[in-house]
Structures are given as C-alpha cells and as structure tokens.
Design an enzyme around this catalytic site. Sequence first.
Site, mmCIF file in Angstrom:
data_model
loop_
_atom_site.group_PDB
_atom_site.id
_atom_site.type_symbol
_atom_site.label_atom_id
_atom_site.label_comp_id
_atom_site.label_asym_id
_atom_site.label_seq_id
_atom_site.Cartn_x
_atom_site.Cartn_y
_atom_site.Cartn_z
ATOM 1 N N HIS A 140 9.933 9.523 6.533
ATOM 2 C CA HIS A 140 10.859 8.391 6.463
ATOM 3 C C HIS A 140 11.807 8.532 7.652
ATOM 4 O O HIS A 140 12.689 9.393 7.655
ATOM 5 C CB HIS A 140 11.623 8.436 5.142
ATOM 6 C CG HIS A 140 12.579 7.295 4.957
ATOM 7 N ND1 HIS A 140 12.826 6.723 3.730
ATOM 8 C CD2 HIS A 140 13.372 6.613 5.819
ATOM 9 C CE1 HIS A 140 13.709 5.754 3.858
ATOM 10 N NE2 HIS A 140 14.063 5.681 5.134
ATOM 11 N N ARG A 169 23.980 -2.890 7.223
ATOM 12 C CA ARG A 169 25.285 -2.275 6.954
ATOM 13 C C ARG A 169 25.332 -0.913 7.637
ATOM 14 O O ARG A 169 24.357 -0.465 8.242
ATOM 15 C CB ARG A 169 25.460 -2.075 5.442
ATOM 16 C CG ARG A 169 24.279 -1.313 4.828
ATOM 17 C CD ARG A 169 24.488 -0.944 3.381
ATOM 18 N NE ARG A 169 23.271 -0.495 2.727
ATOM 19 C CZ ARG A 169 22.722 0.705 2.848
ATOM 20 N NH1 ARG A 169 23.276 1.609 3.646
ATOM 21 N NH2 ARG A 169 21.624 1.021 2.199
ATOM 22 N N ARG A 194 24.169 15.982 1.604
ATOM 23 C CA ARG A 194 24.960 15.236 0.633
ATOM 24 C C ARG A 194 25.317 16.160 -0.527
ATOM 25 O O ARG A 194 24.429 16.710 -1.181
ATOM 26 C CB ARG A 194 24.180 14.035 0.107
ATOM 27 C CG ARG A 194 23.770 13.046 1.179
ATOM 28 C CD ARG A 194 23.268 11.757 0.558
ATOM 29 N NE ARG A 194 22.660 10.885 1.555
ATOM 30 C CZ ARG A 194 22.336 9.620 1.342
ATOM 31 N NH1 ARG A 194 22.574 9.070 0.146
ATOM 32 N NH2 ARG A 194 21.778 8.883 2.284
ATOM 33 N N GLU A 205 14.274 0.926 8.985
ATOM 34 C CA GLU A 205 13.620 2.054 8.332
ATOM 35 C C GLU A 205 12.108 1.919 8.454
ATOM 36 O O GLU A 205 11.544 0.835 8.237
ATOM 37 C CB GLU A 205 14.041 2.131 6.865
ATOM 38 C CG GLU A 205 15.548 2.323 6.696
ATOM 39 C CD GLU A 205 15.924 2.892 5.346
ATOM 40 O OE1 GLU A 205 15.062 2.928 4.449
ATOM 41 O OE2 GLU A 205 17.093 3.291 5.194
ATOM 42 N N LYS A 255 0.836 -1.185 0.000
ATOM 43 C CA LYS A 255 0.000 0.000 0.000
ATOM 44 C C LYS A 255 0.877 1.244 0.000
ATOM 45 O O LYS A 255 1.852 1.324 0.750
ATOM 46 C CB LYS A 255 -0.902 0.001 1.241
ATOM 47 C CG LYS A 255 -1.836 1.191 1.354
ATOM 48 C CD LYS A 255 -2.905 1.169 0.293
ATOM 49 C CE LYS A 255 -3.877 2.342 0.468
ATOM 50 N NZ LYS A 255 -4.865 2.380 -0.630
#
Length: 451
Positions: free
Chosen positions: A207, A291, A337, A275, A200
Amino acid sequence: MFRKVLIANRGEIALRINRACHELGVATVAIFSEADRQSLHVRHADEAFCVGPGPVARSYLNIPNIISAAMISGCDAIHPGYGFLAENARFAEIAADHGLTFIGPRPSVINAMGDKATAKRIMREAGVPTTPGSDIVASVEEAREVAERIGFPVLLKATAGGGGKGMRAVSEPEELPTAFATAQAEAEASFKDGRMYVEKLILNPRHIEVQVLADEHGGVVHLGERDCSVQKPSHQKLIEEAPAPELDHVLRARLHETAVTATRAVGYTNAGTLEFLVSGDDVYFMEMNTRIQVEHPVTELIYGVDLVKEQIRIASGESLGFSQDDLHPHGHAIEVRVNAEDPNHNFAPAAGTLTTVVFPGGPGIRVDTHVYGGAMVPPFYDSMLAKIVAVGRTRESAILRMERALDETRIEGVNTTVDFCREILADPEFRAGGIGVAWLPALLARRVATV
C-alpha cells in the site's frame, strides 16, 4: 492570508493546525465536545466553543453548531483536518454559503473522489490504471456476476468507505451473501451510505501513497511516496514510512508521474493523497484522500515542507512557492501510531485516565499528540493518542532511533500499541523492507498460534 480560522476537529490534528496558523500569524478558534473540554487543542486556541456532548453526531459532526461557532467568532475560513467532516462535500458547500473558505478542494471534487466507484471511473478515463472491478452494484446477484467475471478472490467495498469500514474479502462464492450484507450494514451505519462495489482482490500488495499539492493557478507537485503497508486486519494503518523501502526507481517515478496526472485530471487543488496498490511491477489506483493524512509528518520531515501551512496558503489564493525541481527528499522517516488499544485482544479500544505520560525527545524525534498525564481518553473517538516520528539519514538509522524513542515512551492508565510496535520494528522481515499488507495479519496469526 486569512485573519481567523476555525479548526473543525479535535486532538492532535487540531493542535497541529493551530500551530501552523499561529506561525502564519492567523488567529484560531477551536471547537470541542463536553468530553474534550480539557484537551490541549482547546487550551492553545485563541478562542474555543463547545459544540455539543461527547458523541460525534452531536458535536464534531454537528454542522449547524460548527458553522454557528465560525460565524459568531468572525472566522473567514475553516480547516477540517482529517476524519469527521474533512471529506464531506455538503459541509464544504455550507461553509461557502456562509462566506467561509473551506481549506481543501472544491465540493465537486470532494464528491467525485469521495465516491470510490466514481473516482475509479474518472481515473480510468484519464488513463490511470485501476484495479479490475465494477461500478455500483445494487444487489448480491450483481456482485456475484462481477465476481464471476473477474474471478475470486474479490473485495467488497463501500463507495463512501474509509478506515477499513464497509470492506470484506470474499474467497469463495458461498461467502458472498453474508459478506455483502455485513459490509453493506457497516457502511450504512458508518457513512449513511450503503452502496457497494466489487474489485479484484490483489493478494498481499504493498500500500503506497503519493502526496500531492496543487494550487489554484495550475501548479501541481508531488512530494514523494509513503509506504503504509503495515496495517491491522481492519486495514487501519499502524506504521508508515517515507520513502518506500525496496522500491524500484523506475516504479517509483511511475507512481509519482501517475499521481500528478491523476491530480490534474480531476482539477484538484490543495493537499491530497493518491493511494495505490503495488504488486510486482503492477500499479493500481485505489483512492484519493481529499484532505491532510494522519501520516503527513513523515513527508514533512524528509522534504522540509510544512504541508498544513501550504494548505492554508493555497486556500487563501497563493501560488505554490516552489516547483517540482525544488523538491528533493533527504533521509528516511518512520511514524508509529500510539493508540489506546490492546493488541493482544484484537486491538480493542481502551478509555480511561492517563496516569503517566512520558514522550521521547532528542535528535530526529517528533511527537504529535494532544494527551498529558491526567488526561481523560473518552470512549467516543478514534483511539490514537500520539504519533511518534523518527528521521535519520538511512532507513536503518531511522528504525534504531524509533526503537530508542519507544523505549523512552511511558504511557500508563490504558493499554497502548507501544510494545507491539517495538516488536514490529525488531522483526527481520520488517527490517528487510518491502512487505505487503498481509504481513501484519500473518504476524498476528503466528502470535496467537504460539500462545
């Protein structure tokens, strides 16, 4: 403790691992492609071996050459960093077969968590909330059945996916065949695994991820959460921060508890990241990264823990030197970044020679990078040039410090994301905190509409 570690990676993370090893008194061996011969990670390692030409399949994914370099140089362990072979269970198995310790979780755990559909099943069995969806679907017809059952919009996802590859949002039934074929082809090209599943689509969630450490003796701790909601339309992260702003303290505690429960459920060891998608008071497990994460520095700066050193210590058999009660965050950290990309042209990657490179400094600034003036940016690899991290006592002070840092940054020779990240930091909605993953794509759409 290990005597010598081969670093099976390149760029800033290879240099980061090299520094951690040297501070632990461990010798290092770098690997490099012909395109990376002059990279800083090669210069700073104790030994270095060329493992092939520029393309990753012939160098950084060339398992026989990498294992040969480790054996010839007398290494007793391999650190995979992130990307490339970091979540490749077969690589970890081959390393073990040659008497080399893989600095990460066991291959069986990498396999289970690397297969996103399997990971979600394991989490459901452990009582961890997951996004409604399916196991592996073998065809468009099966995907359609699932989508009709859980309701559109849905997300098609590659079970071996990562970095936004093999992922497509589908709003209407008629979009499904094309989206399925495209996502499956992309997954096959990127991961040699075209298996797909359906879940879904949660509209504009946050996040949020939780960092965990687990040793071989039953010790498990979390080191808080990071907010990674500032993502490009490709789902690749651009700005991360810790702790997550505007997050209810009860919900925060639930995320931490859920992450520890999930870590224990899979028998996980070493550093890992859980996550989650967060929508209102609802929390859904998304995936576990087995990792070190690109964005690990924001956690290090507020918790005062060197995560890479802890990875090495855990892999060598040591117990965690602290408990959960010893871990307390201080301040706020933000990471930007710096990518060799053009934000005005759909973040098209750039390659070329860096004619000028000036990074910021001063209190509260950390720069993780592998580039310098005169360095070549090859066309074969991820476009990230550096991570600039700012830490302050409050979120606002960290943002102000980051703005100053970006003002000091000068990179010429290729397009970069520096100016665009400065624009994000200045945006009132970002400043207020609590944005979702749809925020940056909407900002980009507004920029295009005003041109």
